[in-house]
Design a protein around this motif. Sequence first.
Motif, PDB file in Angstrom:
ATOM      1  N   ILE A 151       0.831  -1.203   0.000  1.00  0.00           N
ATOM      2  CA  ILE A 151       0.000   0.000   0.000  1.00  0.00           C
ATOM      3  C   ILE A 151       0.866   1.253   0.000  1.00  0.00           C
ATOM      4  N   LYS A 152       1.986   1.212   0.711  1.00  0.00           N
ATOM      5  CA  LYS A 152       2.885   2.370   0.744  1.00  0.00           C
ATOM      6  C   LYS A 152       3.343   2.735  -0.656  1.00  0.00           C
ATOM      7  N   ASP A 153       3.817   1.727  -1.405  1.00  0.00           N
ATOM      8  CA  ASP A 153       4.312   1.986  -2.757  1.00  0.00           C
ATOM      9  C   ASP A 153       3.170   2.406  -3.683  1.00  0.00           C
ATOM     10  N   TRP A 154       2.039   1.792  -3.503  1.00  0.00           N
ATOM     11  CA  TRP A 154       0.860   2.092  -4.322  1.00  0.00           C
ATOM     12  C   TRP A 154       0.444   3.543  -4.131  1.00  0.00           C
ATOM     13  N   LEU A 155       0.355   3.985  -2.890  1.00  0.00           N
ATOM     14  CA  LEU A 155      -0.024   5.362  -2.594  1.00  0.00           C
ATOM     15  C   LEU A 155       1.039   6.342  -3.079  1.00  0.00           C
ATOM     16  N   ALA A 156       2.303   5.966  -2.931  1.00  0.00           N
ATOM     17  CA  ALA A 156       3.392   6.864  -3.343  1.00  0.00           C
ATOM     18  C   ALA A 156       3.340   7.167  -4.836  1.00  0.00           C
ATOM     19  N   GLU A 157       2.825   6.243  -5.647  1.00  0.00           N
ATOM     20  CA  GLU A 157       2.737   6.462  -7.099  1.00  0.00           C
ATOM     21  C   GLU A 157       1.833   7.649  -7.440  1.00  0.00           C
ATOM     22  N   TYR A 158       0.882   7.961  -6.582  1.00  0.00           N
ATOM     23  CA  TYR A 158      -0.024   9.080  -6.829  1.00  0.00           C
ATOM     24  C   TYR A 158       0.606  10.435  -6.511  1.00  0.00           C
ATOM     25  N   LYS A 159       1.673  10.422  -5.715  1.00  0.00           N
ATOM     26  CA  LYS A 159       2.352  11.655  -5.316  1.00  0.00           C
ATOM     27  C   LYS A 159       1.372  12.698  -4.762  1.00  0.00           C
ATOM     28  N   PRO A 160       0.574  12.342  -3.777  1.00  0.00           N
ATOM     29  CA  PRO A 160      -0.391  13.323  -3.245  1.00  0.00           C
ATOM     30  C   PRO A 160       0.319  14.469  -2.537  1.00  0.00           C
ATOM     31  N   ALA A 161      -0.153  15.685  -2.808  1.00  0.00           N
ATOM     32  CA  ALA A 161       0.468  16.874  -2.227  1.00  0.00           C
ATOM     33  C   ALA A 161      -0.301  17.412  -1.036  1.00  0.00           C
ATOM     34  N   ASN A 162      -1.505  16.929  -0.833  1.00  0.00           N
ATOM     35  CA  ASN A 162      -2.319  17.415   0.281  1.00  0.00           C
ATOM     36  C   ASN A 162      -3.311  16.328   0.684  1.00  0.00           C
ATOM     37  N   LYS A 163      -4.075  16.627   1.721  1.00  0.00           N
ATOM     38  CA  LYS A 163      -4.992  15.624   2.257  1.00  0.00           C
ATOM     39  C   LYS A 163      -6.077  15.243   1.248  1.00  0.00           C
ATOM     40  N   GLU A 164      -6.581  16.204   0.486  1.00  0.00           N
ATOM     41  CA  GLU A 164      -7.618  15.913  -0.493  1.00  0.00           C
ATOM     42  C   GLU A 164      -7.107  14.951  -1.565  1.00  0.00           C
ATOM     43  N   GLU A 165      -5.890  15.207  -2.055  1.00  0.00           N
ATOM     44  CA  GLU A 165      -5.318  14.325  -3.069  1.00  0.00           C
ATOM     45  C   GLU A 165      -5.048  12.938  -2.503  1.00  0.00           C
ATOM     46  N   THR A 200       0.413  15.287   4.269  1.00  0.00           N
ATOM     47  CA  THR A 200      -1.024  15.239   4.011  1.00  0.00           C
ATOM     48  C   THR A 200      -1.886  15.135   5.258  1.00  0.00           C
ATOM     49  N   GLY A 201      -1.298  14.876   6.411  1.00  0.00           N
ATOM     50  CA  GLY A 201      -2.094  14.730   7.613  1.00  0.00           C
ATOM     51  C   GLY A 201      -2.789  13.391   7.721  1.00  0.00           C
ATOM     52  N   LEU A 202      -2.199  12.357   7.116  1.00  0.00           N
ATOM     53  CA  LEU A 202      -2.807  11.039   7.145  1.00  0.00           C
ATOM     54  C   LEU A 202      -2.718  10.368   8.507  1.00  0.00           C
ATOM     55  N   ASN A 203      -2.043  11.025   9.460  1.00  0.00           N
ATOM     56  CA  ASN A 203      -2.028  10.464  10.810  1.00  0.00           C
ATOM     57  C   ASN A 203      -3.379  10.623  11.488  1.00  0.00           C
ATOM     58  N   GLN A 204      -4.274  11.379  10.865  1.00  0.00           N
ATOM     59  CA  GLN A 204      -5.646  11.502  11.347  1.00  0.00           C
ATOM     60  C   GLN A 204      -6.549  10.555  10.547  1.00  0.00           C
ATOM     61  N   PRO A 205      -7.577   9.999  11.175  1.00  0.00           N
ATOM     62  CA  PRO A 205      -8.483   9.125  10.433  1.00  0.00           C
ATOM     63  C   PRO A 205      -9.123   9.846   9.248  1.00  0.00           C
ATOM     64  N   ILE A 206      -9.145   9.184   8.107  1.00  0.00           N
ATOM     65  CA  ILE A 206      -9.821   9.719   6.925  1.00  0.00           C
ATOM     66  C   ILE A 206     -10.957   8.766   6.587  1.00  0.00           C
ATOM     67  N   PRO A 207     -12.179   9.113   6.925  1.00  0.00           N
ATOM     68  CA  PRO A 207     -13.295   8.205   6.631  1.00  0.00           C
ATOM     69  C   PRO A 207     -13.585   8.187   5.129  1.00  0.00           C
ATOM     70  N   ILE A 208     -13.437   7.044   4.516  1.00  0.00           N
ATOM     71  CA  ILE A 208     -13.716   6.894   3.094  1.00  0.00           C
ATOM     72  C   ILE A 208     -14.834   5.880   2.944  1.00  0.00           C
ATOM     73  N   LYS A 209     -15.885   6.264   2.250  1.00  0.00           N
ATOM     74  CA  LYS A 209     -17.020   5.369   2.032  1.00  0.00           C
ATOM     75  C   LYS A 209     -17.214   5.182   0.537  1.00  0.00           C
ATOM     76  N   ILE A 210     -17.380   3.941   0.126  1.00  0.00           N
ATOM     77  CA  ILE A 210     -17.599   3.603  -1.274  1.00  0.00           C
ATOM     78  C   ILE A 210     -18.912   2.851  -1.381  1.00  0.00           C
ATOM     79  N   LYS A 211     -19.777   3.306  -2.244  1.00  0.00           N
ATOM     80  CA  LYS A 211     -21.040   2.612  -2.474  1.00  0.00           C
ATOM     81  C   LYS A 211     -20.877   1.633  -3.626  1.00  0.00           C
TER      82      LYS A 211
END
Length: 283
Positions: free
Chosen positions: A2-16, A130-141
Amino acid sequence: MIKDWLAEYKPANKEEAQNALREIMQEVALAGLYRAGFFEKAAFYGGTALRIFYGLDRYSEDLDFSLLEPNPQFKLDRYLDAVKAEFESLGMRISIKDKKKTPDSQVESAFLKSETIWKELALESIVSQTGLNQPIPIKIKIEVDTLPPTGFETEERLLLKPFSFYVKCFALPFLFSGKLHALLFRKWKNNVKGRDWYDLEWYIKNKTPLSLEHFIERALASNDLPAGTFTEREFRQLLAKKIDSVDIEKVKADAIRFIPDRSKLEIWSARYFHDLTTQLIVS
């Protein structure tokens, strides 16, 4: 992984980061459904299918599927254990709520919600940015149309993560028909989906032909067209009327949340969509 997978997106902020994590979760869910044999009975369609398999450059939220053949007795819950197991194999905690279908509904639904604190899975550099040390609730329908209109074509598309597997998807002309059906006939008058208009632009720019026959079948099934002949000319008139009636500023406001390059929307106007749709190919 997951670390490598997420790193491929190069997110610059919490929204990304949130958008990237949602897409990772979508692909893991597809893997779980594949393992359970789901794609022997159903095909993937909608904006997320267009994003993951056909290169749409905007994020999408939900996972939409259609059975290959109508089956009002279909139950999604038999596949959800495999989805949960797929997440657990990657160290991701989720909860799944199966929404019971009402007697008058043709849609089988479930909601997948992340319970992982992403700090456990993300690179430390991404956490700090990005502040990912805080919970990010993600819901997918997850939705499955159990009584789909027939006459669509599918193709198998390859996904490489979390392992290599094939997903049965609607072919592009039939994806386009579904998008135009949604754009023209959504039931909520005040809930404008700017994403529909962004996707319309994408299809036209990519010279994707629209299957008018499948569009008509969808519109008849949803009681949005009367029985009888419906021509390409009438379709174009219907689309022109929709362009004139929609609030373009509301369209932009919805679309902007899912599009990295917001300057693409500056040209949007009724005139632009009228000119754009003259280049729509109908087959």
